[in-house]
Design a protein around this motif. Structure first.
Motif, PDB file in Angstrom:
ATOM      1  N   VAL A   1       0.905  -1.484   0.226  1.00  5.61           N
ATOM      2  CA  VAL A   1      -0.104   0.110  -0.059  1.00  5.61           C
ATOM      3  C   VAL A   1       0.953   1.102   0.045  1.00  5.61           C
ATOM      4  N   VAL A   2       0.714   2.163  -0.782  1.00  4.34           N
ATOM      5  CA  VAL A   2       1.451   3.498  -0.876  1.00  4.34           C
ATOM      6  C   VAL A   2       0.364   4.526  -0.796  1.00  4.34           C
TER       7      VAL A   2
ATOM      8  N   SER B   1       4.042   0.481   2.626  1.00  9.13           N
ATOM      9  CA  SER B   1       3.933  -0.496   3.487  1.00  9.13           C
ATOM     10  C   SER B   1       3.829  -1.849   2.530  1.00  9.13           C
ATOM     11  N   TRP B   2       4.592  -2.776   2.841  1.00 15.56           N
ATOM     12  CA  TRP B   2       4.659  -3.934   1.885  1.00 15.56           C
ATOM     13  C   TRP B   2       4.620  -5.330   2.597  1.00 15.56           C
ATOM     14  N   LEU B   3       4.031  -6.390   2.281  1.00 15.27           N
ATOM     15  CA  LEU B   3       4.111  -7.680   2.680  1.00 15.27           C
ATOM     16  C   LEU B   3       4.356  -8.714   1.856  1.00 15.27           C
ATOM     17  N   LYS B   4       5.240  -9.571   1.963  1.00 12.46           N
ATOM     18  CA  LYS B   4       5.801 -10.557   0.992  1.00 12.46           C
ATOM     19  C   LYS B   4       5.351 -12.005   1.601  1.00 12.46           C
ATOM     20  N   LEU B   5       4.860 -12.997   0.976  1.00 13.32           N
ATOM     21  CA  LEU B   5       4.434 -14.317   1.267  1.00 13.32           C
ATOM     22  C   LEU B   5       5.085 -15.169   0.199  1.00 13.32           C
ATOM     23  N   ASN B   6       5.835 -16.276   0.712  1.00 16.56           N
ATOM     24  CA  ASN B   6       6.378 -17.288  -0.060  1.00 16.56           C
ATOM     25  C   ASN B   6       5.901 -18.851   0.469  1.00 16.56           C
ATOM     26  N   TRP B   7       5.260 -19.536  -0.335  1.00 14.32           N
ATOM     27  CA  TRP B   7       4.560 -20.957   0.054  1.00 14.32           C
ATOM     28  C   TRP B   7       5.278 -21.725  -1.116  1.00 14.32           C
ATOM     29  N   THR B   8       5.730 -23.137  -0.565  1.00 11.00           N
ATOM     30  CA  THR B   8       6.264 -23.957  -1.121  1.00 11.00           C
ATOM     31  C   THR B   8       5.132 -25.273  -1.117  1.00 11.00           C
ATOM     32  N   VAL B   9       4.809 -25.899  -2.178  1.00 16.07           N
ATOM     33  CA  VAL B   9       3.822 -26.990  -2.578  1.00 16.07           C
ATOM     34  C   VAL B   9       4.627 -28.054  -2.790  1.00 16.07           C
ATOM     35  N   ASP B  10       3.992 -29.102  -2.248  1.00 11.27           N
ATOM     36  CA  ASP B  10       4.571 -30.488  -2.679  1.00 11.27           C
ATOM     37  C   ASP B  10       3.531 -31.095  -3.707  1.00 11.27           C
ATOM     38  N   LEU B  11       4.320 -31.531  -4.736  1.00 15.84           N
ATOM     39  CA  LEU B  11       3.336 -32.044  -5.762  1.00 15.84           C
ATOM     40  C   LEU B  11       3.699 -33.417  -6.099  1.00 15.84           C
ATOM     41  N   ASP B  12       4.142 -34.292  -5.217  1.00  9.51           N
ATOM     42  CA  ASP B  12       4.353 -35.539  -5.378  1.00  9.51           C
ATOM     43  C   ASP B  12       3.051 -36.480  -5.294  1.00  9.51           C
TER      44      ASP B  12
ATOM     45  N   TRP C   1      -6.688   0.948   4.097  1.00  7.85           N
ATOM     46  CA  TRP C   1      -6.069   2.034   4.621  1.00  7.85           C
ATOM     47  C   TRP C   1      -6.840   2.966   5.178  1.00  7.85           C
ATOM     48  N   ASN C   2      -6.544   3.856   5.952  1.00 12.64           N
ATOM     49  CA  ASN C   2      -7.015   5.100   6.451  1.00 12.64           C
ATOM     50  C   ASN C   2      -6.078   6.073   6.690  1.00 12.64           C
ATOM     51  N   HIS C   3      -6.409   7.346   6.627  1.00 15.01           N
ATOM     52  CA  HIS C   3      -5.632   8.316   7.012  1.00 15.01           C
ATOM     53  C   HIS C   3      -6.441   9.426   7.909  1.00 15.01           C
TER      54      HIS C   3
ATOM     55  N   SER D   1      -7.485  14.275   4.807  1.00 14.47           N
ATOM     56  CA  SER D   1      -8.501  14.061   3.637  1.00 14.47           C
ATOM     57  C   SER D   1      -8.168  14.235   2.301  1.00 14.47           C
ATOM     58  N   LEU D   2      -6.799  15.035   2.249  1.00 11.18           N
ATOM     59  CA  LEU D   2      -6.120  15.289   0.800  1.00 11.18           C
ATOM     60  C   LEU D   2      -5.361  14.140   0.775  1.00 11.18           C
ATOM     61  N   LEU D   3      -4.834  13.296   1.436  1.00 13.03           N
ATOM     62  CA  LEU D   3      -4.153  12.152   1.024  1.00 13.03           C
ATOM     63  C   LEU D   3      -5.292  11.149   0.295  1.00 13.03           C
ATOM     64  N   LYS D   4      -4.485  10.107  -0.356  1.00 20.28           N
ATOM     65  CA  LYS D   4      -5.095   8.979  -1.044  1.00 20.28           C
ATOM     66  C   LYS D   4      -4.066   7.889  -0.908  1.00 20.28           C
ATOM     67  N   ALA D   5      -4.466   6.651  -1.354  1.00 17.86           N
ATOM     68  CA  ALA D   5      -3.590   5.432  -1.274  1.00 17.86           C
ATOM     69  C   ALA D   5      -3.961   4.390  -2.231  1.00 17.86           C
ATOM     70  N   LYS D   6      -3.172   3.431  -2.771  1.00 17.39           N
ATOM     71  CA  LYS D   6      -3.471   2.515  -3.598  1.00 17.39           C
ATOM     72  C   LYS D   6      -2.611   1.288  -3.424  1.00 17.39           C
ATOM     73  N   VAL D   7      -3.108   0.075  -3.904  1.00 16.70           N
ATOM     74  CA  VAL D   7      -2.356  -0.965  -3.992  1.00 16.70           C
ATOM     75  C   VAL D   7      -1.365  -1.217  -4.826  1.00 16.70           C
ATOM     76  N   TYR D   8      -0.273  -1.828  -4.611  1.00 15.96           N
ATOM     77  CA  TYR D   8       0.743  -2.259  -5.689  1.00 15.96           C
ATOM     78  C   TYR D   8       1.181  -3.600  -5.410  1.00 15.96           C
ATOM     79  N   PHE D   9       1.582  -4.059  -6.447  1.00 15.66           N
ATOM     80  CA  PHE D   9       2.052  -5.497  -6.510  1.00 15.66           C
ATOM     81  C   PHE D   9       3.794  -5.531  -6.892  1.00 15.66           C
ATOM     82  N   GLN D  10       4.489  -6.314  -6.237  1.00  8.30           N
ATOM     83  CA  GLN D  10       5.940  -6.477  -6.575  1.00  8.30           C
ATOM     84  C   GLN D  10       6.222  -7.757  -7.157  1.00  8.30           C
TER      85      GLN D  10
END
Length: 146
Positions: A19-20, A32-43, A129-131, A137-146
């Protein structure tokens, strides 16, 4: 004669959600950002989550291109973990500045992020988000992805 055991067949997925907060002329104030890595067993056709890792980060303009200075109050994990059917992580962050007009009044940016990953590689997210405070009230925010 020994027993032949196949090598584990796994794959790891990753998703970063952020969120920016921006000022009225689209200048980034804080992130602020949050990263999740998850490993999957395909056997053996048993597709399931077998592990995960998480990380978080943030950025505060010091100064921004608009010459305001932002500071991080906190960025905390709220919950995280995994089961065979999902991995998840959740955080909230609070940023502030005192630069808009009255140096004695603060402006706050609060960011909440949740990311959930599934064995098929798909994911779900929430970002809020909230401000509050001076000129919030002049601020805004948006979601972004990396």
């Amino acid at each position: 004669m020994g027993v032949i055991t196949p090598n584990a067949l796994t794959t790891t997925y990753s998703r970063t959600v952020g969120v920016v907060t921006q000022d009225p002329v689209n200048i980034d104030c804080c992130k602020s950002w949050l990263k999740l890595n998850w490993t999957v067993d395909l056997d053996y056709n048993k597709v399931m989550v077998i592990s995960y890792s998480k990380s978080k980060g943030q950025w505060d303009g010091q100064p921004t291109l608009g010459t305001t200075y932002w500071y991080l109050d906190y960025h905390n994990y709220l919950s995280y973990g995994y089961t065979s059917s999902r991995a998840y992580v959740e955080s909230n962050a609070k940023h502030h500045n005192y630069d808009f007009q009255d140096d004695n009044l603060a402006t706050y940016a609060n960011h909440y992020i949740y990311v959930e990953g599934y064995p098929n590689g798909k994911y779900y997210y929430e970002a809020e988000w909230n401000h509050t405070g001076e000129y919030s009230s002049l601020l805004k925010a948006k979601v972004y992805f990396q």
